[in-house]
Enzyme design. Structure first.
Site, mmCIF file in Angstrom:
data_model
loop_
_atom_site.group_PDB
_atom_site.id
_atom_site.type_symbol
_atom_site.label_atom_id
_atom_site.label_comp_id
_atom_site.label_asym_id
_atom_site.label_seq_id
_atom_site.Cartn_x
_atom_site.Cartn_y
_atom_site.Cartn_z
ATOM 1 N N ASP A 12 36.109 6.799 -48.814
ATOM 2 C CA ASP A 12 36.843 6.886 -50.069
ATOM 3 C C ASP A 12 36.325 8.084 -50.866
ATOM 4 O O ASP A 12 35.235 8.603 -50.588
ATOM 5 C CB ASP A 12 36.646 5.587 -50.848
ATOM 6 C CG ASP A 12 37.289 5.626 -52.215
ATOM 7 O OD1 ASP A 12 38.501 5.863 -52.288
ATOM 8 O OD2 ASP A 12 36.565 5.427 -53.216
ATOM 9 N N ASP A 14 36.903 9.156 -54.995
ATOM 10 C CA ASP A 14 36.383 8.993 -56.351
ATOM 11 C C ASP A 14 35.554 7.721 -56.460
ATOM 12 O O ASP A 14 36.018 6.626 -56.142
ATOM 13 C CB ASP A 14 37.532 8.958 -57.356
ATOM 14 C CG ASP A 14 37.106 9.407 -58.742
ATOM 15 O OD1 ASP A 14 35.915 9.726 -58.924
ATOM 16 O OD2 ASP A 14 37.954 9.445 -59.643
ATOM 17 N N ASP A 210 33.838 2.211 -52.876
ATOM 18 C CA ASP A 210 33.196 1.612 -54.046
ATOM 19 C C ASP A 210 33.996 0.476 -54.654
ATOM 20 O O ASP A 210 33.565 -0.127 -55.629
ATOM 21 C CB ASP A 210 32.959 2.686 -55.122
ATOM 22 C CG ASP A 210 34.270 3.153 -55.749
ATOM 23 O OD1 ASP A 210 35.140 3.644 -54.993
ATOM 24 O OD2 ASP A 210 34.429 3.020 -56.978
#
Length: 262
Positions: A12, A14, A210
């Site tokens: 991933d 950001d 995240d």
């Protein structure tokens, strides 16, 4: 070493490898270590508004030296899904940016902004999306029976002003107007992750992110192992609260766990 267990990392962006205009501490070194180990790298993003070229350039500016073929976006995944739904050359109504329209074109379809003759609708986030464009899509889906693909259904978009409406909020408006449920390309649906793994030639990919609701849920849905890093949205406590079969395979403070010796 965690890297030794997997042949590709599906990363991933950001909150995982960068935060806005800054790399997450240790992320550049972790990706470099993975490359040195021979592990495949795919930067996987639900963001359909930016072209793969723009994403790769941003990553390279931050020190990740990303190759174009290492970037996998939900726009690419959504355009690829069209191949199983409608013939090449078909008119496809695009709700989104020019970058999304280009991905539709690259796959051999004719992007359009109106309902006439459209056999499919592809929807990605555009901050300039208007009622008239949603109305055209509504006509194509309700009256024309067009297939509908959403690049992602993220309800919110993180910005410097806080959480603002994401693509999922605009998808919800069209869902309400049509009574139709779209196919979904991005996480937590599986097409984006599956296509990223395939493009890397991976048999044992590790999904790294995240967010439990997109990255980790997507990995679970795709039957892939996952690593939750605590550099973005979700917490270790939230992961522990999940049913055991929905939890990440690993939880770590940051990406350094990938190459840190036990």
């Amino acid at each position: 070493m965690l890297l030794a267990r997997y042949d590709a990392l599906l990363l991933d962006l950001d909150g995982t490898v960068y935060r806005g205009q800054e790399a997450v501490p240790g992320a550049v070194e972790a990706v470099a270590a993975a490359r040195e180990h021979g592990t495949g790298i795919r930067f996987v993003t639900n963001n359909a508004s930016r072209s793969p070229e723009t994403v790769a350039e941003h990553l390279t500016e931050l020190g990740f030296n990303a190759a174009l073929d290492e970037v996998s976006t939900s726009a690419q995944a959504a355009a690829a899904m069209l191949l199983d739904l409608v013939p090449k050359g078909t008119r496809v109504l695009v709700l989104g940016t020019d970058a999304l329209a280009e991905q539709v074109r690259v796959r051999g379809f004719e992007p359009t902004r109106d309902a006439e003759g459209a056999q499919a609708v592809v929807q990605g986030l555009s901050q300039d999306l208007s009622w008239r464009e949603l109305a055209e899509a509504c006509v194509a889906i309700r009256q024309g029976g067009a297939h509908w693909i959403a690049c992602n259904v993220d309800a919110t978009l993180p910005t410097e002003r806080g959480l603002l409406p994401g693509n999922g909020s605009l998808v919800a408006a069209l869902r309400t107007a049509t009574g139709v449920e779209p196919l979904v390309a991005g996480k937590p649906a599986t097409p984006l992750l599956e296509q990223a793994a395939k493009s890397a030639g991976a048999q044992r990919p590790l999904v790294v992110g995240d967010r439990l609701d997109t990255d980790i849920a997507g990995a679970v849905n795709a039957g892939m192992d996952s690593l939750l890093v605590l550099t973005g949205v979700s917490t270790e406590a939230e992961a522990s609260d999940l049913p055991e079969d929905r939890r990440p395979t690993y939880v770590a403070a940051d990406l350094s766990v990938l190459h840190r010796l036990p």
